[in-house]
Design a protein around this motif. Structure first.
Motif, mmCIF file in Angstrom:
data_model
loop_
_atom_site.group_PDB
_atom_site.id
_atom_site.type_symbol
_atom_site.label_atom_id
_atom_site.label_comp_id
_atom_site.label_asym_id
_atom_site.label_seq_id
_atom_site.Cartn_x
_atom_site.Cartn_y
_atom_site.Cartn_z
ATOM 1 N N ASN A 79 0.734 6.020 10.151
ATOM 2 C CA ASN A 79 -0.275 6.656 10.938
ATOM 3 C C ASN A 79 -1.339 8.235 9.346
ATOM 4 N N ILE A 80 -0.993 7.669 8.257
ATOM 5 C CA ILE A 80 -1.601 8.393 7.295
ATOM 6 C C ILE A 80 -2.628 7.581 6.871
ATOM 7 N N GLU A 81 -3.587 8.397 6.745
ATOM 8 C CA GLU A 81 -5.109 7.476 5.954
ATOM 9 C C GLU A 81 -4.280 8.104 4.540
ATOM 10 N N ILE A 82 -4.764 7.083 3.664
ATOM 11 C CA ILE A 82 -4.655 7.012 2.414
ATOM 12 C C ILE A 82 -5.507 7.524 1.799
ATOM 13 N N HIS A 83 -6.848 7.175 2.013
ATOM 14 C CA HIS A 83 -7.993 7.159 0.844
ATOM 15 C C HIS A 83 -8.932 7.764 1.928
ATOM 16 N N ILE A 108 0.441 16.254 7.450
ATOM 17 C CA ILE A 108 -0.991 16.009 6.679
ATOM 18 C C ILE A 108 -1.378 14.333 7.479
ATOM 19 N N GLN A 109 -2.112 14.528 7.837
ATOM 20 C CA GLN A 109 -2.527 12.845 8.319
ATOM 21 C C GLN A 109 -3.940 12.106 7.494
ATOM 22 N N GLN A 110 -4.548 13.082 6.295
ATOM 23 C CA GLN A 110 -5.221 12.480 5.582
ATOM 24 C C GLN A 110 -4.782 12.580 3.629
ATOM 25 N N ILE A 111 -5.193 12.240 3.845
ATOM 26 C CA ILE A 111 -4.606 11.780 1.801
ATOM 27 C C ILE A 111 -5.593 11.002 0.811
#
Length: 250
Positions: A104-108, A85-88
């Motif tokens: 390296n997870i995009e949070i928005h 999961i890379q985008q949340i």
């Protein structure tokens, strides 16, 4: 109590209550560190950062930095990474945002793969509603750092992450996948840090039956309940599954 090698301590309600140290626990921890036992602070509180925690514990009388800190925010970020999961969409603390960015997870993201919720003391109705809306519109899962409904603060209690997660669950009509205690993710993380110790050498110490004690019981670890936070001795004694030890305080 002294036969164990790795001691897992909850924080809120066990080591301290808000900004008030629980002196009996502080003294016990100092004894363990002097005996060269492994001390691990295992907290569902996703707002904590290690630097500020170490400063707080030092001021409260912990005499050494020779301990490990594990939070639901740290473990949640690793879980997301391991699941690809890379985008949340994040409704959560600055600490959780920090650990996600570290992985390296995009949070928005405009195209999130999950909605992730933790304790956020600045959360608004609009943000809670938005999280529920995104889950329904995009048909994506809800992941929660933890489900603690309340936290000890001084002599009283305040709402925990579970209250926010519960609102999102009810509005979106879904159940959250939970990372923190009593789920297995945090003990798996700790075992990787201490691979040379068996579960029989671990002891979980905490004040909350549904998180700390259940965490130990469900993960085959001995447990010690302390009556210094969320639950009373009377309540714990009424439960079907009992902790290994029960004390008013350490």
């Amino acid at each position: 109590m002294h036969k164990y090698q790795v001691y897992l301590f909850d924080l809120d309600g066990t080591v301290y209550a808000g900004n008030r140290p629980i002196e009996s626990c502080i003294s016990f921890i100092n004894q363990l560190i002097k005996q060269e036992k492994k001390v691990v602070f295992v907290t569902n509180n996703a707002t904590l950062m290690e630097k500020s925690l170490r400063s707080k514990l030092c001021k409260m009388g912990i005499e050494s930095n020779n301990y490990t800190f594990v939070s639901s925010a740290m473990v949640c970020a690793l879980y997301l990474k391991n699941q690809g999961i890379q985008q949340i969409h994040l409704l959560g603390s600055d600490a959780l945002a920090f650990f996600c960015k570290k992985e390296n997870i995009e949070i928005h993201s405009k195209n999130p793969q999950a909605v992730v919720v933790s304790l956020d003391i600045s959360a608004t109705y609009e943000q809670i509603a938005e999280a529920a809306y995104i889950i329904q519109k995009q048909q994506i899962p809800l992941i929660a750092t933890n489900m603690d409904l309340r936290l000890p603060k001084d002599e009283f209690f305040v709402p925990g992450a579970g209250t926010i997660v519960f609102m999102v669950e009810q509005a979106a009509g879904v159940k959250a996948y939970v990372i923190g205690k009593p789920a297995h993710h945090m003990i798996a993380y700790i075992q990787k840090k201490y691979p040379h110790y068996r579960k029989e050498q671990f002891l979980m110490i905490g004040d909350n039956y549904f998180t700390d004690i259940t965490f130990g019981i469900e993960n085959s670890i001995d447990t010690c309940f302390v009556e210094t936070g969320v639950h009373t001795m009377e309540f714990v004694e009424q439960q079907k599954k009992q902790p290994t030890f029960k004390y008013a305080h350490l």
